[in-house]
Motif scaffolding. Structure first.
Motif, PDB file in Angstrom:
ATOM      1  N   CYS A  18      38.110  46.926  39.016  1.00  0.00           N
ATOM      2  CA  CYS A  18      38.929  48.125  38.825  1.00  0.00           C
ATOM      3  C   CYS A  18      40.032  47.804  37.822  1.00  0.00           C
ATOM      4  O   CYS A  18      40.125  48.438  36.786  1.00  0.00           O
ATOM      5  CB  CYS A  18      39.502  48.594  40.158  1.00  0.00           C
ATOM      6  SG  CYS A  18      40.500  50.095  40.047  1.00  0.00           S
ATOM      7  N   CYS A  32      37.987  46.864  44.266  1.00  0.00           N
ATOM      8  CA  CYS A  32      38.300  47.751  45.400  1.00  0.00           C
ATOM      9  C   CYS A  32      37.465  47.340  46.610  1.00  0.00           C
ATOM     10  O   CYS A  32      36.638  48.093  47.116  1.00  0.00           O
ATOM     11  CB  CYS A  32      38.071  49.208  45.015  1.00  0.00           C
ATOM     12  SG  CYS A  32      39.195  49.783  43.730  1.00  0.00           S
ATOM     13  N   CYS A  45      38.652  53.481  43.121  1.00  0.00           N
ATOM     14  CA  CYS A  45      39.281  53.022  41.876  1.00  0.00           C
ATOM     15  C   CYS A  45      39.718  54.262  41.091  1.00  0.00           C
ATOM     16  O   CYS A  45      38.902  54.974  40.513  1.00  0.00           O
ATOM     17  CB  CYS A  45      38.320  52.186  41.049  1.00  0.00           C
ATOM     18  SG  CYS A  45      39.080  51.601  39.507  1.00  0.00           S
ATOM     19  N   LYS A  80      44.736  51.804  36.263  1.00  0.00           N
ATOM     20  CA  LYS A  80      43.724  51.875  37.315  1.00  0.00           C
ATOM     21  C   LYS A  80      44.291  51.186  38.551  1.00  0.00           C
ATOM     22  O   LYS A  80      44.966  50.160  38.442  1.00  0.00           O
ATOM     23  CB  LYS A  80      42.432  51.192  36.887  1.00  0.00           C
ATOM     24  CG  LYS A  80      41.631  51.976  35.877  1.00  0.00           C
ATOM     25  CD  LYS A  80      40.302  51.289  35.639  1.00  0.00           C
ATOM     26  CE  LYS A  80      39.413  52.066  34.718  1.00  0.00           C
ATOM     27  NZ  LYS A  80      38.109  51.382  34.557  1.00  0.00           N
ATOM     28  N   CYS A  82      43.391  50.631  43.026  1.00  0.00           N
ATOM     29  CA  CYS A  82      42.564  50.868  44.210  1.00  0.00           C
ATOM     30  C   CYS A  82      43.375  51.655  45.233  1.00  0.00           C
ATOM     31  O   CYS A  82      44.346  51.150  45.786  1.00  0.00           O
ATOM     32  CB  CYS A  82      42.092  49.551  44.814  1.00  0.00           C
ATOM     33  SG  CYS A  82      40.952  48.639  43.749  1.00  0.00           S
ATOM     34  N   ALA A 104      33.570  51.291  39.719  1.00  0.00           N
ATOM     35  CA  ALA A 104      34.506  50.376  40.371  1.00  0.00           C
ATOM     36  C   ALA A 104      34.966  50.896  41.739  1.00  0.00           C
ATOM     37  O   ALA A 104      35.825  50.301  42.369  1.00  0.00           O
ATOM     38  CB  ALA A 104      35.711  50.130  39.469  1.00  0.00           C
ATOM     39  N   THR A 105      34.367  52.013  42.189  1.00  0.00           N
ATOM     40  CA  THR A 105      34.684  52.570  43.504  1.00  0.00           C
ATOM     41  C   THR A 105      33.644  52.072  44.495  1.00  0.00           C
ATOM     42  O   THR A 105      32.437  52.252  44.308  1.00  0.00           O
ATOM     43  CB  THR A 105      34.711  54.104  43.458  1.00  0.00           C
ATOM     44  OG1 THR A 105      35.789  54.510  42.603  1.00  0.00           O
ATOM     45  CG2 THR A 105      34.920  54.707  44.830  1.00  0.00           C
TER      46      THR A 105
END
Length: 126
Positions: A18, A32, A45, A80, A82, A104-105
């Motif tokens: 992230c 994350c 993210c 960015k 988390c 990135a999530t």
């Protein structure tokens, strides 16, 4: 031989970083990821916006002010970070949700929010 499973993102691929600048994640590893003691479930993210930062501040969570002794630089629009999935959902209901980096999530976010909703906030970040 280890039995660790790879961490997946909401799209089914390997979880991307992230952010390392600023360093984010519940584990402060740039990802994350989450653990059982992460009661906030920091798995989304987000690309924070001024609207989101102001909303978060209004809800008692100041993410803009640096806290040097926690090595927290304070966030600015475009960073960015988390986020707790519950905070992201709360902001979405208030029309203040930031964009989401789907790669990135963490896939665990799908326990709390649909992929369709997350995709609405992906913008060009796919």
């Amino acid at each position: 031989m280890t039995n660790t499973k790879p961490v997946l993102n909401v799209l089914g691929g390997l979880l991307d970083t992230c952010s390392c600048n600023p360093m984010t994640g519940y584990l402060r590893d740039g990802f994350c990821n989450t653990t059982p003691d992460d009661f906030g479930t920091h798995v989304v993210c987000a690309v924070v916006t001024k609207t989101f930062l102001e909303y978060s501040f209004s809800q008692g969570n100041d993410l803009m002010t640096a806290i040097p002794h926690w090595n927290f630089p304070g966030l600015k629009p475009g960073d960015k970070w988390c986020l707790c999935v519950s905070r992201w959902k709360q902001a979405e209901k208030a029309n203040a949700a930031p964009l989401v980096d789907l790669k990135a999530t963490n896939a665990l976010a799908l326990k709390y929010v649909s992929l369709e909703l997350l995709k609405k906030y992906a913008g060009t970040i796919l």
